[in-house]
Design an enzyme around this catalytic site. Structure first.
Site, PDB file in Angstrom:
ATOM      1  N   PHE A   1       4.348 -17.484  40.695  1.00  0.00           N
ATOM      2  CA  PHE A   1       4.576 -16.281  39.887  1.00  0.00           C
ATOM      3  C   PHE A   1       3.342 -15.402  39.987  1.00  0.00           C
ATOM      4  CE2 PHE A   1       4.775 -13.561  36.170  1.00  0.00           C
ATOM      5  CZ  PHE A   1       6.086 -13.113  36.247  1.00  0.00           C
TER       6      PHE A   1
ATOM      7  N   ASP B   1      -4.524 -16.806  42.711  1.00  0.00           N
ATOM      8  CA  ASP B   1      -4.047 -16.146  41.506  1.00  0.00           C
ATOM      9  C   ASP B   1      -4.426 -17.042  40.335  1.00  0.00           C
ATOM     10  OD1 ASP B   1      -2.706 -15.197  39.329  1.00  0.00           O
ATOM     11  OD2 ASP B   1      -0.916 -14.609  40.438  1.00  0.00           O
TER      12      ASP B   1
ATOM     13  N   LYS C   1      -4.795 -12.576  31.533  1.00  0.00           N
ATOM     14  CA  LYS C   1      -4.475 -13.410  30.372  1.00  0.00           C
ATOM     15  C   LYS C   1      -5.659 -13.683  29.444  1.00  0.00           C
ATOM     16  CE  LYS C   1      -0.214 -15.621  31.908  1.00  0.00           C
ATOM     17  NZ  LYS C   1       0.756 -15.102  30.943  1.00  0.00           N
TER      18      LYS C   1
HETATM   19  C1  PLP Z   1      -0.218 -16.762  37.802  1.00  0.00           C
HETATM   20  C2  PLP Z   1       0.246 -15.475  37.194  1.00  0.00           C
HETATM   21  N1  PLP Z   1       0.057 -14.331  37.860  1.00  0.00           N
HETATM   22  C3  PLP Z   1       0.441 -13.146  37.341  1.00  0.00           C
HETATM   23  C4  PLP Z   1       1.061 -13.066  36.119  1.00  0.00           C
HETATM   24  C5  PLP Z   1       1.479 -11.735  35.575  1.00  0.00           C
HETATM   25  O1  PLP Z   1       0.657 -11.372  34.514  1.00  0.00           O
HETATM   26  P1  PLP Z   1       1.035 -10.174  33.527  1.00  0.00           P
HETATM   27  O2  PLP Z   1       2.222 -10.593  32.746  1.00  0.00           O
HETATM   28  O3  PLP Z   1      -0.206  -9.981  32.698  1.00  0.00           O
HETATM   29  O4  PLP Z   1       1.310  -8.981  34.388  1.00  0.00           O
HETATM   30  C6  PLP Z   1       1.290 -14.236  35.387  1.00  0.00           C
HETATM   31  C7  PLP Z   1       1.985 -14.185  34.100  1.00  0.00           C
HETATM   32  O5  PLP Z   1       2.503 -15.147  33.600  1.00  0.00           O
HETATM   33  C8  PLP Z   1       0.869 -15.477  35.939  1.00  0.00           C
HETATM   34  O6  PLP Z   1       1.059 -16.624  35.286  1.00  0.00           O
END
Ligand code: PLP
Length: 392
Positions: free
Chosen positions: A134, A219, A248
Site C-alpha cells: 500500500f 515506504d 503518519k
Molecule cells: C505504507 C503506506 N504508504 C502510504 C500510505 C498512505 O498514507 P496517507 O494516507 O497519509 O496518504 C499508507 C497509509 O496507510 C501506508 O501505510
C-alpha cells in the site's frame, strides 16, 4: 441533526466509518460524544506516536500557531530546518523534502525515481512494487499499490508500475529491465496484512539494486518514526535504502510527511516539485517534539519490549488454539489473524463495545498499533478486552 446525518447529507460517502464519534483524547484513551471511553489501539491508523494531548507537543504546537502558522516554502522557517536536521542526523540519508501525507511522500519518491532514471539510467522510469503493498491514494501511488479494486474506478492508471509477489527476491530479479528506475517496498506491509519482510529478502534487494544500478525505495510511512522499535525499520535489516517515504507518526497527529534521500538520489532542483503546506511550521513544531522523544534509545527499547510482551501474550493464546491463527510484528506494529473475516469483524465490534478501539489490516487480520507511549497496564487491559471480544 445528528452528526451521522450531517455526514450522509454533506460528505462523500467514501469511508466505511466505525459507528463512533470521537471528541477528546488523553494519553492512550479517547472519549466519544456520549462520554464513553476507549483504549486506543488504533492511534488514528498508527499515527499518534506520543498519545493524545501530550503536554510538550501541545505547547509546541500552540506556541507555533500563535507565533507564525504558515509561510509557504518560498521562505526559510526554523522548525522545518530543525526537523530536516534531526531526520538526517539520525538516519543514514542526506536530504529531506517535506510533504503533508503518506500518499504525497510516495508520489515524491516516484518523481525522484523518474528524474533519477532519466539522468542515470537512460530514461528508465518504471517502479517495481509488490502485491498487497500500500503506497497511497494519489493516482501514481494507486498504480504503485496495485490493488485492482483501488485502481478500477480511476483507470487508466499511469504507466510504469509492475507488481510482483512480496518477499520473493527472484520475482524482482526477473522483473528488472532497462526500463526499471526503482524498486519500492514496505519493510513491513501494513495495510496489506501486517507482514514483516524477511531479512534475507531485504538484504538481497539491496544487493540486487546495487548490481543492477536501480534505486531502492522503502515506504516507511507506517513503519517509520519508532513504530517498529527503531527510528526507521530499515535499521533492523542492516540495509540502507536510497530513498525513504515517511508520514503518519512523524507529526504525532499533525499532518506531515517527508522523503529522505541519499545524496545521489537527491535530484530535485528548483521548479521540479513543490508544496504549499509541506513542512509547515506548525506540523514541524510537532515533528520536532516527536523526533526528540523517539530518538531516545531507552524510548525505543521500551517500544521493543512492549511489542514483544504483546506478541508473546498473543502467541500463548494462539498456541492454545483459541481462535488466533497467527501473530506477526515488529515493535508496536503488530498483527494477528483470526480464523475468518467474520470472526475478525466480530472482535472489532465487540472490542469496541468493551472499550477498545482496534482496526483491521486485510480481511481476517487485526492490527495493534497503539501510541508508542502506551503503558504495560494499558496493553494488559487491551489484551483482556480482546479476550472478552473473542469470547474466551
Ligand atoms: C505504507 C503506506 N504508504 C502510504 C500510505 C498512505 O498514507 P496517507 O494516507 O497519509 O496518504 C499508507 C497509509 O496507510 C501506508 O501505510
Amino acid at each position: 441533526m445528528d452528526w451521522k446525518d450531517l455526514e450522509s447529507r454533506y460528505y462523500h460517502p467514501a469511508f466505511r466509518r466505525l459507528p463512533v464519534t470521537l471528541v477528546r483524547g488523553q494519553g492512550t484513551r479517547v472519549w466519544d460524544d456520549e462520554g464513553k471511553s476507549y483504549l486506543d489501539f488504533a492511534a488514528g491508523i498508527a499515527v499518534s506516536t506520543l498519545g493524545h494531548g501530550d503536554p510538550e507537543l501541545c505547547r509546541a504546537v500552540s506556541q507555533q500557531v500563535e507565533t507564525l502558522a504558515h509561510t509557504s516554502n518560498l521562505f526559510y522557517t526554523t522548525p522545518q530546518l530543525e526537523v530536516a536536521q534531526r531526520l538526517v542526523e539520525n538516519s543514514d540519508l542526506d536530504r529531506v523534502f517535506f510533504v503533508n501525507s503518506g500518499g504525497e511522500a510516495g508520489e515524491t519518491c516516484i518523481k525522484i525515481a523518474r528524474k533519477w532514471g532519466k539522468a542515470n539510467r537512460t530514461g528508465a522510469y518504471e517502479v517495481i512494487t509488490t502485491d498487497h503493498s500500500f503506497h497511497g491514494r494519489t493516482l501514481a501511488t494507486t498504480a504503485a499499490t496495485g490493488t485492482v479494486a483501488y485502481q478500477e474506478p480511476f483507470a487508466p492508471m499511469p504507466d510504469g508500475f509492475t507488481q510482483v509477489p512480496f518477499n520473493d527476491l527472484g520475482a524482482i530479479e526477473d522483473s528488472i529491465s532497462d526500463k526499471t528506475a526503482a524498486v519500492m517496498v514496505e519493510p513491513m506491509q501494513g495495510e496489506g496484512g501486517m507482514w514483516p519482510a524477511d531479512v534475507g529478502y531485504i538484504r538481497g534487494l539491496r544487493r540486487l539494486c546495487d548490481a543492477e544500478g536501480v534505486l531502492l525505495i522503502f515506504d516507511e510511512v507506517q513503519t517509520g518514526v519508532g513504530r517498529t522499535g527503531s527510528l526507521f525499520a530499515y535499521e533492523q535489516f542492516d540495509v540502507v535504502p536510497d530513498v525513504i517515504a515517511l508520514a503518519k507518526g512523524l507529526g504525532g497527529g499533525l499532518p506531515i510527511g517527508a522523503v529522505l534521500s541519499s545524496e545521489s538520489a537527491s535530484v530535485l532542483v528548483p521548479g521540479d516539485h513543490g508544496s504549499t503546506f509541506g513542512g509547515n511550521p506548525v506540523a514541524c513544531a510537532a515533528a520536532r517534539v516527536v523526533l526528540d522523544r523517539v530518538t531516545d534509545e531507552s524510548f525505543l527499547q521500551d517500544v521493543v519490549a512492549k511489542g514483544e510482551y504483546v506478541m508473546s501474550r498473543l502467541r500463548t493464546r494462539a498456541s492454545k488454539g483459541l481462535g488466533i491463527t497467527d501473530v506477526r510484528g515488529l515493535g508496536l506494529m503488530i498483527g494477528f489473524d483470526m480464523e475468518s473475516e467474520d470472526a475478525a469483524d466480530q472482535v472489532v465490534s465487540r472490542a469496541r463495545d468493551n472499550g477498545l478501539l482496534l482496526i483491521k489490516a486485510g480481511a481476517a487480520t487485526l492490527r495493534i498499533v497503539p501510541p508508542l507511549t502506551v503503558t504495560r497496564d494499558e496493553l494488559e487491559q487491551g489484551l483482556e478486552a480482546i479476550d472478552v471480544a473473542r469470547g474466551v
